[in-house]
Design an enzyme around this catalytic site. Sequence first.
Site, PDB file in Angstrom:
ATOM      1  CB  SER A 100      -1.004   0.046   1.049  1.00 15.04           C
ATOM      2  OG  SER A 100      -0.188  -0.241   2.614  1.00 15.04           O
ATOM      3  N   GLY A 101       2.116   1.352  -0.588  1.00 16.02           N
ATOM      4  CA  GLY A 101       2.688   2.577  -0.985  1.00 16.02           C
ATOM      5  C   GLY A 101       2.205   3.182  -1.928  1.00 16.02           C
ATOM      6  CB  ALA A 153       9.623   9.849  -0.932  1.00 13.10           C
ATOM      7  N   GLY A 204      11.655  14.476  -3.727  1.00 14.34           N
ATOM      8  CA  GLY A 204      10.331  14.974  -4.693  1.00 14.34           C
ATOM      9  C   GLY A 204      10.357  13.721  -5.831  1.00 14.34           C
ATOM     10  CD  GLU A 241      16.425  15.238  -5.605  1.00 17.76           C
ATOM     11  OE1 GLU A 241      16.316  14.012  -6.208  1.00 17.76           O
ATOM     12  OE2 GLU A 241      15.658  15.273  -4.334  1.00 17.76           O
ATOM     13  CG  HIS A 301      20.538   9.025   0.364  1.00 22.20           C
ATOM     14  ND1 HIS A 301      21.259  10.049   1.023  1.00 22.20           N
ATOM     15  CD2 HIS A 301      19.558   9.687  -0.429  1.00 22.20           C
ATOM     16  CE1 HIS A 301      20.696  11.250   0.379  1.00 22.20           C
ATOM     17  NE2 HIS A 301      19.900  10.967  -0.539  1.00 22.20           N
ATOM     18  NE  ARG A 334      20.677   9.924  -4.270  1.00 28.57           N
ATOM     19  CZ  ARG A 334      19.478   9.617  -3.925  1.00 28.57           C
ATOM     20  NH1 ARG A 334      18.810   8.672  -3.918  1.00 28.57           N
ATOM     21  NH2 ARG A 334      18.659  10.557  -3.917  1.00 28.57           N
ATOM     22  CG  HIS A 358      17.950   5.722  -0.084  1.00 32.05           C
ATOM     23  ND1 HIS A 358      17.291   6.148   0.909  1.00 32.05           N
ATOM     24  CD2 HIS A 358      17.716   6.608  -1.299  1.00 32.05           C
ATOM     25  CE1 HIS A 358      16.457   6.984   0.245  1.00 32.05           C
ATOM     26  NE2 HIS A 358      16.759   7.473  -0.964  1.00 32.05           N
ATOM     27  NE  ARG A 417      16.969   5.825  -6.306  1.00 35.54           N
ATOM     28  CZ  ARG A 417      16.195   6.571  -5.413  1.00 35.54           C
ATOM     29  NH1 ARG A 417      15.127   7.253  -5.669  1.00 35.54           N
ATOM     30  NH2 ARG A 417      16.964   7.379  -4.305  1.00 35.54           N
TER      31      ARG A 417
END
Length: 532
Positions: A36-37, A69, A72, A136, A252, A298, A359, A394
């Site tokens: 249920s995310g 989160a 964004g 970002e 992260h 990252r 992460h 990612r």
Amino acid sequence: MPPPETAVTTEGSEPRTAPRPEPGSRGDFAVIVLGSGISGLFVALEARHLGPVLVLTKGSIDDCNTRWAQGGIAAAVGPLDTPEQHFADTITAGAGLVDPKAARVLCSEAPERIHDLVRYGVAFDSLGGEVALGREAAHSRSRILHAGGDRTGAAIETALSGAAFDPRITILDYTLAARLLVERGRVTGVEAVDLESGRIEVYEAPVVVLATGGAGQMYSHTTNPEVATGDGISLAFEAGAEIADVEFYQFHPTALRIDGAPPFLISEAVRGEGAVLRNLAGEAFMPRYHPLADLAPRDVVARAIVAEMRNENASNVLLDCSHLKSVDLAVRFPGISAFCTSVGLDMRRDPIPVSPAAHYLMGGVRTDLFGRTTLPGLYACGEVACTGVHGANRLASNSLMETVVFGKRVVEHISSGEGGRADDDPNTRQIVLDAGAAPSHTAVQTLMWDNVGIERNARGLGEATATTGSWRATSEALTRPAFEERQMANLARLMFVAATAREESRGAHYRSDYPERDDQRWLRRQVFRSDR
Ligand SMILES: Cc1cc2nc3c(=O)[nH]c(=O)nc-3n(C[C@H](O)[C@H](O)[C@H](O)COP(=O)(O)OP(=O)(O)OC[C@H]3O[C@@H](n4cnc5c(N)ncnc54)[C@H](O)[C@@H]3O)c2cc1C
């Protein structure tokens, strides 16, 4: 758009439960969604016109990665941006392994999915009447939409769970999906445990959608909540689906590191606003590691931090925001600012102690452009899926967008009635994993952090593999901890096999014994399937 009065809050509200189907009824559902995310709720909302939808989730509705989160969701909606530019950045970040077809779908359909989220009640932040766009790492444009400042995920989860308060959607919380039912090679439903009564239930539907999220709990230090134990990957592997890219796990670089405090994420968007990483000697060290300095990819930033920590024999470096006079940090980052205050730090003045934490899992259940897995009847979307858009690394904020772009495609494909399944990968390796469960969550987390973390090598991977071989089969008890220990053990074994085989460094996978990228041997994905 859902009426605002139906919205439930993610904090402080009682879990909302729909009446359970009668015990033993198996239900009469058009679609079963696991999780249920954002991906599970979005699929449920889009699919409700197909007939009754059942959502199973193992905690409360909002217990998921989505809720946390911050930075964004990426979409090329700014005047100086194009989906083509977004695509180019996604390809670059993925270090040679992004599936260009999937990335093109992601970047070109992203702006329309923003409209869908707005329709479901997500209020993205604006500035002077225009949508506010953050920047970002590794994005060449400002293209990150955010909501509630740095509470984007909570805003999305609140809006979607409010909209999902619909008679066509049954949400069973505290219900663990424990096994996928497969009949004659087709997924037909799920065996689930009502965690409150301990009762085992069977639910059937023509289509099951896996939306069980990520696996950060596989590691000792993680930004992910306790539900993120990678269940969906193990469930799909056991059922016979293909699993891809699991050696690529993103760390992260900047999670808060204070003894006794959880590793709360300090979003990349803070560096996007100009914050600078410093070692304990006060040096802004990132320009020594990469031309993009603090906004380098990252994996580069995470490894640079580890190197600095090692040089100084320290458990953290520092994130310095003290020079950011033109940004009101408490307004732009209310969640981070409030969390810092709660641990006695004023982010406008005090350097924030940070270190890397597990992460995001780039790999997962292999899907095609319609979210189909290689098992008929089983779709996957969100962090549990491997669509190929992330490749070996990612691009920040592409993950939330991936959930809705491919969630929409899942439902469109189900509606088309075409069925079928994803084509097999021609290079799939069939493997058998030992059946033993891990002795505890901590045992997996320590083994993973030490041996398949930010840096890996053959010796550590070999030792870790030997350790998992000594894990013994335990009872088949269907309590949540026992179930998770079995799933985590399976996924750990899979990750060890994948990381051991990939004798090169690429994206998030860094081998200290093979520090170079090797395109001749390794410009390809690794895909696994169970040999049972
Ligand atoms: C701190 C943090 C910050 C982030 N910031 C960003 C960001 O700014 N931008 C971005 O794009 N991405 C961000 N991410 C990543 C992004 O939030 C996730 O990738 C995304 O939310 C995943 O959504 P999902 O629906 O796939 O999974 P989730 O939101 O994790 O939902 C998974 C659901 O599955 C349920 N579940 C799991 N196993 C079972 C089971 N066996 N039975 C029943 N239910 C089960 C869980 O309880 C949960 O409800 C962040 C992640 C974290 C942790």
